[in-house]
Design a protein around this motif. Sequence first.
Motif, PDB file in Angstrom:
ATOM      1  N   GLU A  96      40.036  52.215  40.099  1.00  0.00           N
ATOM      2  CA  GLU A  96      40.847  50.814  40.320  1.00  0.00           C
ATOM      3  C   GLU A  96      40.106  50.052  41.574  1.00  0.00           C
ATOM      4  N   PRO A  97      40.374  48.654  41.481  1.00  0.00           N
ATOM      5  CA  PRO A  97      39.781  47.902  42.279  1.00  0.00           C
ATOM      6  C   PRO A  97      40.695  47.862  43.712  1.00  0.00           C
ATOM      7  N   SER A  98      40.112  48.139  44.704  1.00  0.00           N
ATOM      8  CA  SER A  98      41.013  48.467  46.083  1.00  0.00           C
ATOM      9  C   SER A  98      40.728  47.053  46.999  1.00  0.00           C
ATOM     10  N   SER A  99      41.244  46.057  46.657  1.00  0.00           N
ATOM     11  CA  SER A  99      41.044  44.983  47.442  1.00  0.00           C
ATOM     12  C   SER A  99      42.513  44.595  47.952  1.00  0.00           C
ATOM     13  N   SER A 100      42.506  44.807  49.302  1.00  0.00           N
ATOM     14  CA  SER A 100      43.696  44.276  50.028  1.00  0.00           C
ATOM     15  C   SER A 100      43.443  42.884  50.706  1.00  0.00           C
ATOM     16  N   LEU A 101      44.331  42.118  50.280  1.00  0.00           N
ATOM     17  CA  LEU A 101      44.140  40.806  50.963  1.00  0.00           C
ATOM     18  C   LEU A 101      45.104  40.800  52.166  1.00  0.00           C
ATOM     19  N   ASN A 102      44.656  39.949  53.077  1.00  0.00           N
ATOM     20  CA  ASN A 102      45.550  39.606  54.143  1.00  0.00           C
ATOM     21  C   ASN A 102      46.364  38.265  54.026  1.00  0.00           C
ATOM     22  N   HIS A 103      47.261  38.101  54.768  1.00  0.00           N
ATOM     23  CA  HIS A 103      48.111  36.897  54.668  1.00  0.00           C
ATOM     24  C   HIS A 103      46.961  35.642  54.242  1.00  0.00           C
ATOM     25  N   TYR A 104      46.130  35.305  54.915  1.00  0.00           N
ATOM     26  CA  TYR A 104      45.376  34.191  55.006  1.00  0.00           C
ATOM     27  C   TYR A 104      44.645  34.080  53.484  1.00  0.00           C
ATOM     28  N   GLU A 105      43.879  35.181  53.307  1.00  0.00           N
ATOM     29  CA  GLU A 105      43.426  35.235  52.007  1.00  0.00           C
ATOM     30  C   GLU A 105      44.439  35.155  50.818  1.00  0.00           C
ATOM     31  N   GLU A 106      45.581  35.511  50.752  1.00  0.00           N
ATOM     32  CA  GLU A 106      46.553  35.428  49.692  1.00  0.00           C
ATOM     33  C   GLU A 106      46.807  33.857  49.681  1.00  0.00           C
ATOM     34  N   GLU A 107      47.000  33.260  50.733  1.00  0.00           N
ATOM     35  CA  GLU A 107      47.248  31.949  50.860  1.00  0.00           C
ATOM     36  C   GLU A 107      46.150  31.106  50.233  1.00  0.00           C
ATOM     37  N   GLN A 108      44.949  31.483  50.504  1.00  0.00           N
ATOM     38  CA  GLN A 108      43.833  30.738  49.803  1.00  0.00           C
ATOM     39  C   GLN A 108      43.738  30.886  48.595  1.00  0.00           C
ATOM     40  N   GLU A 109      44.100  32.262  47.968  1.00  0.00           N
ATOM     41  CA  GLU A 109      43.965  32.436  46.654  1.00  0.00           C
ATOM     42  C   GLU A 109      45.010  31.727  46.033  1.00  0.00           C
ATOM     43  N   GLU A 110      46.299  31.494  46.416  1.00  0.00           N
ATOM     44  CA  GLU A 110      46.962  30.768  45.683  1.00  0.00           C
ATOM     45  C   GLU A 110      46.633  29.103  45.782  1.00  0.00           C
ATOM     46  N   LYS A 111      45.815  28.673  46.526  1.00  0.00           N
ATOM     47  CA  LYS A 111      45.826  27.315  46.508  1.00  0.00           C
ATOM     48  C   LYS A 111      44.225  27.101  45.953  1.00  0.00           C
ATOM     49  N   ALA A 112      43.594  28.146  45.801  1.00  0.00           N
ATOM     50  CA  ALA A 112      42.533  28.044  45.122  1.00  0.00           C
ATOM     51  C   ALA A 112      42.384  27.111  43.575  1.00  0.00           C
ATOM     52  N   ILE A 113      41.533  26.159  43.684  1.00  0.00           N
ATOM     53  CA  ILE A 113      41.438  25.442  42.403  1.00  0.00           C
ATOM     54  C   ILE A 113      40.138  25.993  41.590  1.00  0.00           C
ATOM     55  N   ILE A 114      40.680  26.237  40.346  1.00  0.00           N
ATOM     56  CA  ILE A 114      39.819  27.186  39.716  1.00  0.00           C
ATOM     57  C   ILE A 114      38.938  26.163  38.459  1.00  0.00           C
ATOM     58  N   SER A 115      39.946  25.073  37.977  1.00  0.00           N
ATOM     59  CA  SER A 115      39.380  24.471  36.875  1.00  0.00           C
ATOM     60  C   SER A 115      39.453  22.735  37.375  1.00  0.00           C
ATOM     61  N   TYR A 116      38.619  22.137  36.481  1.00  0.00           N
ATOM     62  CA  TYR A 116      38.666  20.396  36.750  1.00  0.00           C
ATOM     63  C   TYR A 116      39.894  20.134  36.366  1.00  0.00           C
ATOM     64  N   GLU A 117      40.672  20.749  35.525  1.00  0.00           N
ATOM     65  CA  GLU A 117      42.157  20.194  35.044  1.00  0.00           C
ATOM     66  C   GLU A 117      43.104  20.431  36.378  1.00  0.00           C
ATOM     67  N   GLU A 118      43.005  21.470  36.793  1.00  0.00           N
ATOM     68  CA  GLU A 118      43.753  21.940  38.017  1.00  0.00           C
ATOM     69  C   GLU A 118      43.520  20.901  39.157  1.00  0.00           C
ATOM     70  N   LEU A 119      42.188  20.716  39.371  1.00  0.00           N
ATOM     71  CA  LEU A 119      41.920  19.716  40.384  1.00  0.00           C
ATOM     72  C   LEU A 119      42.393  18.220  40.290  1.00  0.00           C
ATOM     73  N   LEU A 120      42.441  17.968  38.894  1.00  0.00           N
ATOM     74  CA  LEU A 120      43.245  16.634  38.611  1.00  0.00           C
ATOM     75  C   LEU A 120      44.697  16.884  38.914  1.00  0.00           C
ATOM     76  N   GLU A 121      45.056  17.677  38.495  1.00  0.00           N
ATOM     77  CA  GLU A 121      46.739  18.072  38.757  1.00  0.00           C
ATOM     78  C   GLU A 121      46.985  18.029  40.036  1.00  0.00           C
ATOM     79  N   ARG A 122      46.017  18.459  41.119  1.00  0.00           N
ATOM     80  CA  ARG A 122      46.673  18.801  42.447  1.00  0.00           C
ATOM     81  C   ARG A 122      46.189  17.714  43.344  1.00  0.00           C
ATOM     82  N   THR A 123      45.483  16.436  42.663  1.00  0.00           N
ATOM     83  CA  THR A 123      44.875  15.528  43.873  1.00  0.00           C
ATOM     84  C   THR A 123      45.795  14.831  44.771  1.00  0.00           C
ATOM     85  N   ASN A 124      47.187  14.727  44.363  1.00  0.00           N
ATOM     86  CA  ASN A 124      48.090  14.219  45.118  1.00  0.00           C
ATOM     87  C   ASN A 124      49.231  14.832  45.514  1.00  0.00           C
ATOM     88  N   GLU A 125      49.005  16.255  45.564  1.00  0.00           N
ATOM     89  CA  GLU A 125      49.989  16.947  45.611  1.00  0.00           C
ATOM     90  C   GLU A 125      50.378  17.312  47.480  1.00  0.00           C
TER      91      GLU A 125
END
Length: 186
Positions: A96-125
């Motif tokens: 099993e993948p054992s990747s324990s993320l700390n608070h900062y990493e979880e926050e960055q993972e939530e804010k991570a922009i994966i695709s161009y469409e998501e980037l366009l959606e989040r431009t004025n957020e």
Amino acid sequence: MQIINDIISFIKTLSLVDIVFFFAVVALMLLIITLIHFVLENKYNEEVEDKEESILKSEPAPKLEISKIEKKDDDENILKEANDLLEIAAALEQAEPSSSLNHYEEEQEEKAIISYEELLERTNEWAINYSEEENIAEDLTIKKVDLNNLVNKEISLKPEIKVSVISYEKEEAFLAALKELQHLLN
């Protein structure tokens, strides 16, 4: 015999400095020749190695005749290595993948922009709140960031820029006026 006598008389006329200089020049020439030889030999060896690598990559290795005992040992080693690889692959699949993320990493993972469409959606957020503005000069404005409310989630929409297009008749009239102006200037 005359040539040998001439050479001996020539050597007798040379001083010690001339003889040392002559041998130094000869030694220097020998050193230069050996240096050139080593450089050319090194270049030739590199070319041979490159050719050997390209041949090894392009052509399969020739089959060598191996005795039955050596062949049996090689087959056993190959089977043992293949079984080891299969065991390792199975262990990796079950792990099993054992990747324990700390608070900062979880926050960055939530804010991570994966695709161009998501980037366009989040431009004025996200927008920064300012508490004060100060005009120092006509073209220089200093804004103080509100540290209590750093991020404003309200989307501030910029007004759309309307481009007015003049009609074809107006363009024709403008072009005719420009031609008339050019004619008057000439």
